[in-house]
Motif scaffolding. Sequence first.
Motif, mmCIF file in Angstrom:
data_model
loop_
_atom_site.group_PDB
_atom_site.id
_atom_site.type_symbol
_atom_site.label_atom_id
_atom_site.label_comp_id
_atom_site.label_asym_id
_atom_site.label_seq_id
_atom_site.Cartn_x
_atom_site.Cartn_y
_atom_site.Cartn_z
ATOM 1 N N ARG A 52 0.836 -1.198 0.000
ATOM 2 C CA ARG A 52 0.000 0.000 0.000
ATOM 3 C C ARG A 52 0.875 1.255 0.000
ATOM 4 N NH1 ARG A 52 -4.788 -1.194 4.201
ATOM 5 N NH2 ARG A 52 -5.388 0.828 3.433
ATOM 6 N N ALA A 53 0.273 2.402 -0.208
ATOM 7 C CA ALA A 53 0.996 3.676 -0.215
ATOM 8 C C ALA A 53 1.693 3.928 1.122
ATOM 9 C CB ALA A 53 0.041 4.819 -0.544
ATOM 10 N N SER A 54 1.143 3.404 2.207
ATOM 11 C CA SER A 54 1.732 3.581 3.536
ATOM 12 C C SER A 54 3.023 2.775 3.703
ATOM 13 C CB SER A 54 0.734 3.137 4.605
ATOM 14 O OG SER A 54 0.527 1.727 4.518
ATOM 15 N N GLY A 55 3.292 1.851 2.776
ATOM 16 C CA GLY A 55 4.471 0.995 2.876
ATOM 17 C C GLY A 55 4.172 -0.366 3.475
ATOM 18 N N ARG A 56 2.991 -0.520 4.047
ATOM 19 C CA ARG A 56 2.598 -1.811 4.612
ATOM 20 C C ARG A 56 2.136 -2.744 3.503
ATOM 21 N NH1 ARG A 56 -0.519 -1.778 10.092
ATOM 22 N NH2 ARG A 56 1.251 -2.973 10.807
ATOM 23 N N GLU A 57 2.505 -4.004 3.617
ATOM 24 C CA GLU A 57 2.098 -4.998 2.629
ATOM 25 C C GLU A 57 1.003 -5.886 3.189
ATOM 26 O OE1 GLU A 57 5.319 -7.213 0.900
ATOM 27 O OE2 GLU A 57 6.388 -5.399 0.328
ATOM 28 N N PHE A 58 0.167 -6.370 2.296
ATOM 29 C CA PHE A 58 -0.851 -7.338 2.671
ATOM 30 C C PHE A 58 -0.908 -8.404 1.592
ATOM 31 C CE2 PHE A 58 -3.061 -4.364 -0.020
ATOM 32 C CZ PHE A 58 -3.997 -5.124 -0.704
ATOM 33 N N THR A 59 -1.535 -9.512 1.910
ATOM 34 C CA THR A 59 -1.657 -10.599 0.940
ATOM 35 C C THR A 59 -3.111 -10.796 0.560
ATOM 36 O OG1 THR A 59 -1.860 -12.282 2.656
ATOM 37 C CG2 THR A 59 0.359 -11.845 1.819
#
Length: 69
Positions: A52-59
């Motif tokens: 995401r734009a925040s730098g956090r990743e998700f699956t």
Amino acid sequence: MSEHYAYVPHRLLRRRVRDVASGVEGELMAVINENVSDSAIEYWVELAYIRRASGREFTTAASNVEPAG
């Protein structure tokens, strides 16, 4: 048991994508075929890693990924 994961080529790698399940957009960082077995029977799933734009990743399931916009 074999390796627990393997990278999968994907046409949208490093491009802006949308997760159709959540509607969240971000950059597709990797698609990985992961062994999620908890017993002697192997079970593999293709997971997409989206940043995401925040730098956090998700699956999400790789089948949920589509080009954004």
